[in-house]
Design a protein around this motif. Structure first.
Motif, PDB file in Angstrom:
ATOM      1  N   ALA A   1       1.020  -1.231   0.180  1.00 55.70           N
ATOM      2  CA  ALA A   1       0.129  -0.030  -0.139  1.00 55.70           C
ATOM      3  C   ALA A   1       0.839   1.378   0.073  1.00 55.70           C
ATOM      4  O   ALA A   1       1.962   1.359   0.798  1.00 55.70           O
TER       5      ALA A   1
ATOM      6  N   PHE B   1       0.335   5.471   0.332  1.00 60.04           N
ATOM      7  CA  PHE B   1      -0.437   6.759   0.463  1.00 60.04           C
ATOM      8  C   PHE B   1       0.133   8.054  -0.071  1.00 60.04           C
ATOM      9  O   PHE B   1       1.426   8.456   0.468  1.00 60.04           O
TER      10      PHE B   1
ATOM     11  N   VAL C   1       0.305  11.973  -1.522  1.00 56.41           N
ATOM     12  CA  VAL C   1      -0.621  13.431  -1.427  1.00 56.41           C
ATOM     13  C   VAL C   1       0.337  14.278  -2.284  1.00 56.41           C
ATOM     14  O   VAL C   1       1.419  13.995  -2.676  1.00 56.41           O
TER      15      VAL C   1
ATOM     16  N   THR D   1       3.181  14.826   4.988  1.00 59.69           N
ATOM     17  CA  THR D   1       3.632  13.792   5.283  1.00 59.69           C
ATOM     18  C   THR D   1       5.096  14.073   6.118  1.00 59.69           C
ATOM     19  O   THR D   1       5.923  13.136   6.320  1.00 59.69           O
TER      20      THR D   1
ATOM     21  N   ILE E   1      -9.058   9.626  -2.383  1.00 63.91           N
ATOM     22  CA  ILE E   1      -9.669   9.951  -0.877  1.00 63.91           C
ATOM     23  C   ILE E   1     -10.768  10.895  -1.164  1.00 63.91           C
ATOM     24  O   ILE E   1     -10.556  12.132  -1.260  1.00 63.91           O
TER      25      ILE E   1
ATOM     26  N   ASP F   1     -11.553   0.381   2.364  1.00 66.17           N
ATOM     27  CA  ASP F   1     -10.130   0.235   1.768  1.00 66.17           C
ATOM     28  C   ASP F   1      -9.911  -1.076   1.652  1.00 66.17           C
ATOM     29  O   ASP F   1      -9.607  -1.756   2.566  1.00 66.17           O
TER      30      ASP F   1
ATOM     31  N   GLY G   1      -5.829  13.028  -1.029  1.00 70.32           N
ATOM     32  CA  GLY G   1      -4.710  12.418  -1.619  1.00 70.32           C
ATOM     33  C   GLY G   1      -5.267  11.045  -2.331  1.00 70.32           C
ATOM     34  O   GLY G   1      -6.493  10.937  -2.600  1.00 70.32           O
TER      35      GLY G   1
ATOM     36  N   ILE H   1      -4.889   6.541  -2.440  1.00 66.93           N
ATOM     37  CA  ILE H   1      -4.326   5.316  -1.951  1.00 66.93           C
ATOM     38  C   ILE H   1      -4.022   4.466  -3.052  1.00 66.93           C
ATOM     39  O   ILE H   1      -4.879   4.215  -3.969  1.00 66.93           O
TER      40      ILE H   1
ATOM     41  N   LYS I   1       8.141   4.226  -4.227  1.00 68.52           N
ATOM     42  CA  LYS I   1       8.024   5.485  -3.617  1.00 68.52           C
ATOM     43  C   LYS I   1       8.926   6.617  -4.099  1.00 68.52           C
ATOM     44  O   LYS I   1       8.503   7.782  -4.513  1.00 68.52           O
TER      45      LYS I   1
ATOM     46  N   GLN J   1       4.111   7.895   1.358  1.00 62.87           N
ATOM     47  CA  GLN J   1       4.337   7.197   2.591  1.00 62.87           C
ATOM     48  C   GLN J   1       3.894   5.493   2.319  1.00 62.87           C
ATOM     49  O   GLN J   1       2.829   5.426   1.815  1.00 62.87           O
ATOM     50  N   THR J   2       4.804   4.903   2.766  1.00 59.30           N
ATOM     51  CA  THR J   2       4.620   3.176   2.607  1.00 59.30           C
ATOM     52  C   THR J   2       4.127   2.819   3.916  1.00 59.30           C
ATOM     53  O   THR J   2       4.142   3.508   5.046  1.00 59.30           O
TER      54      THR J   2
END
Length: 456
Positions: free
Chosen positions: A61, A63, A65, A71, A122, A147, A279, A281, A294, A306-307
């Protein structure tokens, strides 16, 4: 004199002063006990955080933005140059600051990448009210999308496999809502839920209001000012249970990602906010390392990412800080015990001055005399360290079940003792005690045997 004989003699000397030895060892034991519990709590918290992420989040996954402050240090509240991408985050984050939002173009750009999949924005979701089948009351409840990269526990019903979505006509209800309805979770599964969503439109201008009044009077004006609503009907698939392994305790209704998009499009139809997202996912494809993806996204597209590993690092940092604070108090106790060892050994040297003189007169070397007192200090450190460790193990054995139940940790234990950490702790305390006993040992080794024999 052989080393083993010196160690045995040191032990016999300490047994002759049992009270003083016990009290000095007890002082070290306090620090040892606190440090052992600190290490165990830190290990337990790290294991819990690790299990939390492994059981909740797909390791692939991501995240993503647009605003890098989200972050890093958090959303910026300073003055910024105007951009259509900027939006107040009070609705999304509860903070009165401005952040740079993602747009549909950003989402499309990410969807076109070959190293990620399941790119889901999101959405900004809200419902005017909801109605449950068999209950005439209207309820207001927060709303989000399901999710598929996060696993949840259920009180009734079932969830799809990790990575699979619920159907567009299904909804997940948190147990908190079921408790409010005062029904059993299993009785809600399969029931209908009607969600009324209001459309957010721009406020009409004065000219539009005037024209509406001229055409239809007050009724036309009220109709103009009244937002459009639409009902969406769902079937309750499952009731989500609160869990110690959940990443959030904020209960929300969950709809599918496709339905979330439809709700978002209807709610913000005609409004520029419908094209803005906090953001996205996404999932790094299985053949790709999330950390590599990333860096690629950050370098190629300039987004902040972000992981799951980053989330783990954040939790570990918090745990390490708390562990460091507790360990700091333990170190204070150890520092106090060091002075206790020095004082105890100095008194021992003074009380045994004539004995030291006799040992020297019989041929014992200065080096062996110094070793004798250093080993006595080592014994004190060892006894204190073992006393604290054993006490900590006992507390952990009896306290873990109560702590697990009180904190609802499931099968996890807060205090996890690692044998090699405890061994290092005891060895370290022995070394500290030897260092503390160095000055009294030095004094004993330098005593003049003739003068020492004259001492009464």
């Amino acid at each position: 004199m052989r080393l083993l004989d010196i160690i045995r003699r040191a032990g016999r000397n300490l047994r002759q002063a049992k009270g003083r030895t016990f009290l000095t060892s007890l002082a070290i034991g306090v620090g040892s006990f606190t440090l052992a519990l600190s290490l165990a709590a830190g290990q337990g918290a790290r294991d819990y955080a690790d299990n939390l992420l492994k059981n909740n989040i797909d390791p692939q996954a991501l995240f993503i933005v647009k605003d890098k402050n989200i972050t890093s240090a958090g959303p910026s509240s300073t003055m910024q140059e105007y951009s259509t991408d900027l939006m107040s985050s009070s609705a999304a984050t509860g903070r009165g600051v401005t952040i740079k939002m993602m747009t549909s173009d950003d989402v499309t750009k990410l969807q076109q990448r070959s190293d990620i999949e399941q790119v889901v924005p999101i959405y900004q979701l809200s419902a005017k009210y909801i109605v449950f089948e068999g209950n005439d009351k209207k309820w207001v409840a927060p709303l989000t999308y399901y999710d598929a990269s996060i696993v949840s526990d259920v009180a009734a019903g079932s969830l799809p496999k990790l990575g699979e979505q619920i159907r567009d006509d299904e909804v997940l209800v948190p147990k908190d809502f079921v408790d409010t309805l005062k029904i059993a979770p299993k009785d809600l599964v399969g029931k209908k839920l009607t969600m009324t969503v209001a459309q957010t439109t721009a406020a009409p201008t004065q000219d539009e209001i005037t024209q509406a009044f001229l055409n239809g009077g007050n009724q036309a004006v009220q109709q103009l000012l009244k937002p459009q609503t639409k009902d969406f009907t769902f079937i309750v698939r499952a009731v989500l249970a609160p869990s110690a392994m959940a990443l959030t305790s904020n209960p929300r209704l969950h709809v599918s990602t496709n339905m979330a998009r439809q709700l978002n499009d209807f709610t913000h139809a005609g409004s520029e906010d419908g094209n803005k997202f906090f953001g996205v996912i996404a999932l790094a494809k299985k053949d790709n390392d999330p950390e590599t993806v990333k860096l690629s996204i950050q370098n190629d597209d300039g987004y902040a990412v972000q992981t799951a590993k980053d989330a783990q690092g954040t939790l570990f940092t918090f745990v390490n800080i708390l562990q460091g604070i507790v360990a700091g108090f333990a170190m204070l106790a150890l520092i106090a015990s060091v002075f206790g060892i020095i004082n105890t050994q100095y008194i021992s040297v003074l009380e045994r001055t004539s004995q030291i003189g006799l040992m020297k007169a019989l041929g014992m070397s200065r080096r062996d005399i110094a070793k004798l007192f250093r080993y006595e200090a080592a014994w004190i450190g060892f006894l204190g360290g073992m006393l604290g460790v054993l006490l900590a193990l006992g507390v952990g054995y009896f306290a873990n079940p109560a702590i697990t139940k009180a904190l609802d940790l499931g099968k996890n234990s807060l205090l996890i003792f690692v044998w090699w950490q405890l061994v290092i702790l005891v060895v370290s305390l022995v070394i500290v005690a030897i260092v503390a006993g160095w000055f009294p040992a030095r004094k004993a080794a330098r005593l003049d045997p003739i003068e020492a024999l004259r001492t009464e």
